[in-house]
Scaffold this active site. Structure first.
Site, PDB file in Angstrom:
ATOM      1  CD  GLN A 125      -2.510   1.361   2.649  1.00 12.67           C
ATOM      2  OE1 GLN A 125      -2.031   0.832   3.647  1.00 12.67           O
ATOM      3  NE2 GLN A 125      -3.604   2.077   2.702  1.00 12.67           N
ATOM      4  N   GLY A 126       0.834   1.997  -1.066  1.00 14.72           N
ATOM      5  CA  GLY A 126       1.654   3.208  -1.145  1.00 14.72           C
ATOM      6  C   GLY A 126       0.815   4.460  -1.023  1.00 14.72           C
ATOM      7  CB  SER A 128       1.822   6.985   4.564  1.00 16.97           C
ATOM      8  OG  SER A 128       0.648   6.481   5.140  1.00 16.97           O
ATOM      9  CD  GLU A 244      -6.605   0.444   6.548  1.00 18.87           C
ATOM     10  OE1 GLU A 244      -7.018   1.508   6.073  1.00 18.87           O
ATOM     11  OE2 GLU A 244      -5.464   0.296   6.995  1.00 18.87           O
ATOM     12  CB  SER A 382      -4.049   8.117  14.580  1.00 18.15           C
ATOM     13  OG  SER A 382      -4.785   9.315  14.694  1.00 18.15           O
ATOM     14  CG  ASN A 383      -6.838   4.522  18.560  1.00 15.73           C
ATOM     15  OD1 ASN A 383      -6.911   4.009  17.435  1.00 15.73           O
ATOM     16  ND2 ASN A 383      -6.811   3.808  19.665  1.00 15.73           N
ATOM     17  CD  GLU A 384      -4.559  10.342  19.116  1.00 13.76           C
ATOM     18  OE1 GLU A 384      -4.054   9.764  18.128  1.00 13.76           O
ATOM     19  OE2 GLU A 384      -4.418   9.941  20.283  1.00 13.76           O
TER      20      GLU A 384
HETATM   21  C1  LIG Z   1       3.807   0.105  11.570  1.00 13.84           C
HETATM   22  C2  LIG Z   1       3.135   1.003  10.573  1.00 13.84           C
HETATM   23  C3  LIG Z   1       2.724   0.476   9.364  1.00 13.84           C
HETATM   24  C4  LIG Z   1       2.132   1.284   8.388  1.00 13.84           C
HETATM   25  N1  LIG Z   1       1.832   0.729   7.174  1.00 13.84           N
HETATM   26  C5  LIG Z   1       1.430   1.563   6.162  1.00 13.84           C
HETATM   27  C6  LIG Z   1       1.293   1.062   4.835  1.00 13.84           C
HETATM   28  O1  LIG Z   1       1.493  -0.114   4.577  1.00 13.84           O
HETATM   29  N2  LIG Z   1       0.945   1.916   3.840  1.00 13.84           N
HETATM   30  C7  LIG Z   1       0.698   3.218   4.078  1.00 13.84           C
HETATM   31  O2  LIG Z   1       0.350   3.945   3.143  1.00 13.84           O
HETATM   32  N3  LIG Z   1       0.803   3.741   5.348  1.00 13.84           N
HETATM   33  C8  LIG Z   1       1.183   2.945   6.377  1.00 13.84           C
HETATM   34  N4  LIG Z   1       1.345   3.455   7.656  1.00 13.84           N
HETATM   35  C9  LIG Z   1       1.165   4.891   7.848  1.00 13.84           C
HETATM   36  C10 LIG Z   1       0.039   5.258   8.756  1.00 13.84           C
HETATM   37  O3  LIG Z   1      -1.177   5.166   8.057  1.00 13.84           O
HETATM   38  C11 LIG Z   1       0.321   6.663   9.303  1.00 13.84           C
HETATM   39  O4  LIG Z   1       1.396   6.535  10.206  1.00 13.84           O
HETATM   40  C12 LIG Z   1      -0.851   7.271   9.985  1.00 13.84           C
HETATM   41  O5  LIG Z   1      -1.822   7.652   9.031  1.00 13.84           O
HETATM   42  C13 LIG Z   1      -0.495   8.491  10.839  1.00 13.84           C
HETATM   43  O6  LIG Z   1       0.218   9.434  10.110  1.00 13.84           O
HETATM   44  P1  LIG Z   1       1.602  10.019  10.645  1.00 13.84           P
HETATM   45  O7  LIG Z   1       2.443   8.877  11.033  1.00 13.84           O
HETATM   46  O8  LIG Z   1       2.108  10.955   9.617  1.00 13.84           O
HETATM   47  O9  LIG Z   1       1.246  10.812  11.949  1.00 13.84           O
HETATM   48  P2  LIG Z   1       0.624  12.285  12.009  1.00 13.84           P
HETATM   49  O10 LIG Z   1      -0.544  12.367  11.109  1.00 13.84           O
HETATM   50  O11 LIG Z   1       1.701  13.292  11.857  1.00 13.84           O
HETATM   51  O12 LIG Z   1       0.115  12.299  13.506  1.00 13.84           O
HETATM   52  C14 LIG Z   1       0.936  12.585  14.656  1.00 13.84           C
HETATM   53  C15 LIG Z   1       0.033  12.596  15.889  1.00 13.84           C
HETATM   54  O13 LIG Z   1      -0.919  13.640  15.741  1.00 13.84           O
HETATM   55  C16 LIG Z   1      -2.226  13.120  15.800  1.00 13.84           C
HETATM   56  N5  LIG Z   1      -3.072  13.838  14.842  1.00 13.84           N
HETATM   57  C17 LIG Z   1      -2.893  14.020  13.512  1.00 13.84           C
HETATM   58  N6  LIG Z   1      -3.911  14.715  12.980  1.00 13.84           N
HETATM   59  C18 LIG Z   1      -4.758  14.965  13.989  1.00 13.84           C
HETATM   60  C19 LIG Z   1      -6.005  15.630  14.082  1.00 13.84           C
HETATM   61  N7  LIG Z   1      -6.621  16.162  13.024  1.00 13.84           N
HETATM   62  N8  LIG Z   1      -6.584  15.706  15.287  1.00 13.84           N
HETATM   63  C20 LIG Z   1      -5.996  15.163  16.376  1.00 13.84           C
HETATM   64  N9  LIG Z   1      -4.843  14.513  16.355  1.00 13.84           N
HETATM   65  C21 LIG Z   1      -4.226  14.417  15.180  1.00 13.84           C
HETATM   66  C22 LIG Z   1      -2.097  11.664  15.436  1.00 13.84           C
HETATM   67  O14 LIG Z   1      -3.143  10.896  15.969  1.00 13.84           O
HETATM   68  C23 LIG Z   1      -0.769  11.312  16.044  1.00 13.84           C
HETATM   69  O15 LIG Z   1      -0.948  11.031  17.402  1.00 13.84           O
HETATM   70  C24 LIG Z   1       1.906   2.651   8.655  1.00 13.84           C
HETATM   71  C25 LIG Z   1       2.280   3.178   9.897  1.00 13.84           C
HETATM   72  C26 LIG Z   1       2.892   2.369  10.851  1.00 13.84           C
HETATM   73  C27 LIG Z   1       3.320   2.973  12.145  1.00 13.84           C
END
Ligand SMILES: Cc1cc2nc3c(=O)[nH]c(=O)nc-3n(C[C@H](O)[C@H](O)[C@H](O)COP(=O)(O)OP(=O)(O)OC[C@H]3O[C@@H](n4cnc5c(N)ncnc54)[C@H](O)[C@@H]3O)c2cc1C
Lengths: 397, 380
Positions: A125-126, A128, A244, A382-384
């Site tokens: 899945q590409g 992020s 999902e 994310s849970n948020e």
């Molecule tokens: C082990 C792992 C596997 C993954 N596998 C894939 C994959 O196969 N393909 C893929 O495309 N992606 C993948 N992901 C990416 C994943 O979907 C993202 O990490 C996720 O969407 C969160 O984005 P971020 O890491 O940029 O955090 P951010 O979006 O920067 O968030 C940082 C913190 O801020 C909080 N936050 C962000 N926005 C808000 C808001 N509006 N209100 C309140 N809080 C907020 C978040 O909850 C988090 O606590 C994976 C991630 C992990 C850790």
């Protein structure tokens, strides 16, 4: 009210159990329990499931789907998790498969769907990117049309198990000039052997390598790899992220982990008796047990509700509570093991996994599993983000 | 597999909610609590006419002989309105005790079913945990038993036509039927934190009749009836939590500070989402416990007491979170007697401590095998 499955549902469950426990090899299921599952295990088990018609039950029947009721899907997910059968690769069966089946061309369907169901193709899945996580629509990777090819440039990250990926489905900007950031995004299939793609593994908190970064430098893919219409990718992605959530509550997994936890507690000596006699630990176990019961009952209520065609407003609730419960179970396991639980075990894993102290004790690797499970509340929305969805969609806030 | 109320039960809950919803403001509740009887008599009669008082009583005594699902529906709707009309403690629990004994005078059950009178269960004693043997004594036997001792927190003793009093006699634990105006009774009336009328009742040589049999069997019957009440009160708790969190969500949408509505602040919105999760998960547990009871009524093979304790411990935790959060999210106004929210929070707090309280329930759970048995909703 009724706490029992109908006779048909019971028969359905028993048939599933026969496949899960008798056809999927015990060694594979044991490795799932120990958190040591390999690529080969996932492939082998998915092929066995597919052979019995159980890998892609929620697809259209033409491509191997089963037209199950919501309750049946529920039984399937729970029983599969409880039996510690590797979950069929989500990228294949829950994400790209349904998208191709719904929006893909006939040619794409024929080329990809059978191979996707049987895991002859491993999908990644590409979505992020470094600058686009929760705010996925902020993605910057471009796919600019040049004749009958797209030229892709940019960077994808967090690609789970991308080291095994034969193909990637990605979101890229086909119209960088679009007004709103949700517009001008397309859903494109990329053969990972195409020149110009470079992979960098990312070592995680537990030392494992399960995610990767990919760099795309003038990667040329045929326009026939576009799914659906150009610039409509955001719509498809939303459809996919809905899928999902399937089985997201992880009830079966938590039930299994709970039982393992009780066994471990009974085998751990404390000053008087075993940890299973310790009032504080019993209290924490009981709290976990009742949360698990609440979660399962909620999942069954939700499954019942969506059966008569109503939307499913509680799926975010299932993700929220399901992930925090599973995380707290791994935390309990960590505490139960004490100092032993921070040992690294003798796992020799994929590239870069440290080979640690050998320990026969059950607690070994508990800390690694605990650390790894922190991901549950970060990915898949994310849970948020789930709280945001509940507030908006359910509470109207 | 079905964890929802059926259509009739839903309709029943709605009819109760309808009867209450137009009336039950905080002001109304305050007045009802302060009235001579401690609740609104007209509303009590209206609800009795809908069938609320007859649910748990058999058809022989003009009751409806309904199941746990109907009791859930009734208490859920009462909870949604924070109503203080005494159906659970004044009718249902007494009727379960009376029916279990098999030796209750017919007129008692018939009067309860008709909503003409209520009874009060007198078990708690000062300085004694719920599970201990009563210090109140029963002397004599046959038709000449007298009771001596002191009971506390007896809900609605001031209005009860009959008291069901637990006491220790020669044969051990027993439940005794006493007329509300029998000789040797001294009452001090007061209230609980949620404005329910309760009394301290002292008995001195008060004439009484043993219900059913004394001893272990009597205690088991008492515990089983109370377990039903523990499960029933959870429906009320879920009704309270449901309405209180909805009222709070509405408040977040309307209350303005810093020139914007509170719903603009994500910290608050996320707390509202967590509240929603608490309520829905608690609702599932209450429905599961109710369904377990319904199933028991047919098969008699599960342990009602254990189910009640498991569910009570879980929902008490949710009740506390919700009660605290709805007050906090309302700010200062949440602290006032004038706002419905304060009544919801007070009632939830009392429910946590009902029938011996959550700490005692937790102690029983921890001594049992429950923490080590895997949870299952679906039985097979
Ligand atoms: C082990 C792992 C596997 C993954 N596998 C894939 C994959 O196969 N393909 C893929 O495309 N992606 C993948 N992901 C990416 C994943 O979907 C993202 O990490 C996720 O969407 C969160 O984005 P971020 O890491 O940029 O955090 P951010 O979006 O920067 O968030 C940082 C913190 O801020 C909080 N936050 C962000 N926005 C808000 C808001 N509006 N209100 C309140 N809080 C907020 C978040 O909850 C988090 O606590 C994976 C991630 C992990 C850790």
């Amino acid at each position: 009210m009724d706490l029992e499955y109908t006779p048909e549902e019971q028969r359905f469950r028993d048939e599933l159990r026969t496949v899960f426990y008798e056809k999927v090899p015990a060694e594979i299921r044991e490795r799932v329990v120990r958190g040591q599952i390999s690529r080969e295990d996932i492939v082998a088990s998915q092929r066995i499931l597919h052979e019995h018609g159980l890998a892609v039950p929620h697809w259209p029947t033409q491509w191997g789907g089963k037209k199950w009721t919501a309750t049946q899907q529920n039984i399937y997910a729970s029983e599969l998790q409880r039996a510690a059968v590797p979950t069929p690769l989500a990228f294949n069966v829950s994400m790209v498969g349904p998208i191709i089946a719904e929006f893909g061309s006939q040619e794409q369907k024929e080329k990809f769907l059978p191979a996707t169901a049987n895991l002859d193709i491993w999908w990644s899945q590409g979505f992020s990117e470094p600058e686009a996580g929760s705010d996925l629509a902020g993605l910057k990777t471009t796919a600019i049309r040049d004749g009958d090819e797209y030229v892709i440039n940019g960077q994808k990250t967090w690609t789970t198990l991308g080291q095994y990926g034969d193909w990637m489905f990605l979101l890229a900007r086909t119209n960088p000039g679009a007004e709103r950031k949700q517009q001008g995004i397309s859903f494109i299939l990329v053969d990972m052997k195409t020149p110009g793609i470079e992979r960098r593994p990312i070592k995680l908190i537990d030392g494992s390598v399960e995610v990767n970064e990919f760099f795309f430098d003038d990667v040329r893919v045929p326009v026939s790899n576009l799914v659906g219409e150009e610039n409509k990718g955001w719509t498809y992605a939303k459809f996919l992220l809905g899928n999902e959530r399937n089985g997201i509550a992880q009830v079966g997994t938590s039930q299994r982990v709970f039982a393992e936890l009780v066994d471990a507690a009974k085998e751990t000596d404390v000053e008087e008796g075993t940890l299973a006699d310790d009032p504080d630990f019993r209290s924490r176990l009981h709290t976990a047990k009742m949360r698990l019961l609440a979660l399962e009952a909620t999942q069954l209520r939700v499954a019942g509700a969506s059966a008569d065609g109503k939307p499913d407003p509680a799926s975010s609730l299932l993700k929220l509570e399901g992930t925090r419960l599973l995380q707290s179970l791994t935390a309990l396991r960590l505490d139960a093991g004490g100092t032993d639980s921070v040992l690294v075990g003798d796992t020799e894993g994929t590239d870069g996994t440290p080979v640690g102290l050998s320990s026969e004790h059950a607690a070994s690797t508990a800390a690694l599993q605990y650390l790894n499970m922190r991901k549950l509340s970060i990915f898949g929305g994310s849970n948020e983000i789930q709280r945001g969805v509940i507030a908006k969609a359910v509470l109207g806030l | 597999m079905d964890l929802t109320l059926n259509e009739d039960q839903e309709a029943f809950a709605e009819s109760i909610d309808d009867a209450l919803a137009r009336k039950y403001t905080a002001e109304f509740r305050g007045k009802a609590a302060a009235s001579d009887v401690g609740w609104d008599e007209k509303l009590f009669s209206t609800l009795a006419e809908i069938g609320a008082s007859a649910l748990t009583i058999d058809e022989e005594h003009d009751g409806l002989d309904a199941g746990a699902g109907e009791v859930y529906a009734a208490l859920y709707a009462l909870g949604q309105n924070a109503a203080i009309e005494p159906f659970l403690d004044g009718v249902y629990l007494p009727s379960w005790l009376l029916s279990a004994s098999g030796s209750a005078p017919d007129e008692v059950l018939s009067a309860l079913a008709a909503g003409e009178a209520i009874a009060a269960v007198a078990h708690s004693e000062p300085g004694r945990v719920w599970d201990a043997a009563p210090a109140t004594t029963a002397t004599g036997d046959g038709s000449k038993v007298t009771l001596s001792g002191t009971k506390t927190a007896v809900a609605h003793a001031d209005q009860a036509k009959w008291l069901l009093v637990t006491a220790s006699g020669d044969a051990g634990f027993g439940v005794y039927l006493v007329n509300g105006d029998a000789e040797g009774i001294t009452r001090t009336d007061g209230r609980t934190a949620d404005w329910t009328r309760v009394s301290r009742v002292t008995f001195e040589g008060t004439p009484a009749t043993l219900l059913g049999s004394a001893g272990d069997q009597g205690r088991r019957a008492f515990d089983a009836a109370v377990a039903r009440a523990r499960i029933a009160v959870l429906a009320e708790a879920v009704g309270l939590m449901d309405r209180a969190s909805k009222v709070t969500v509405d408040y977040l949408k309307s209350r303005k500070q810093f020139g914007v509505t509170l719903s603009t602040f994500q910290a608050l919105v996320h707390r509202a989402a967590d509240l929603y999760a608490e309520v829905e998960l608690a609702r599932s547990v209450a429905l599961w416990a109710t369904a377990s009871l319904e199933r028991d009524a047919q098969t008699d093979d599960t342990d009602v007491d254990a189910t009640a304790d498991d569910a009570f411990v879980y929902i008490a935790q949710a009740a506390r979170v919700v009660a605290e959060e709805v007050v906090q999210l309302h700010g200062g106004i949440g602290m006032t007697f004038e706002t419905p929210i304060s009544h919801y929070a007070a009632r939830l707090t009392s429910i946590e401590q009902s029938y011996g309280g959550v700490a005692a329930a937790r102690r029983r759970v921890l001594k049992s095998g429950s923490p080590l048995t895997a949870p299952t909703v679906v039985r097979s």
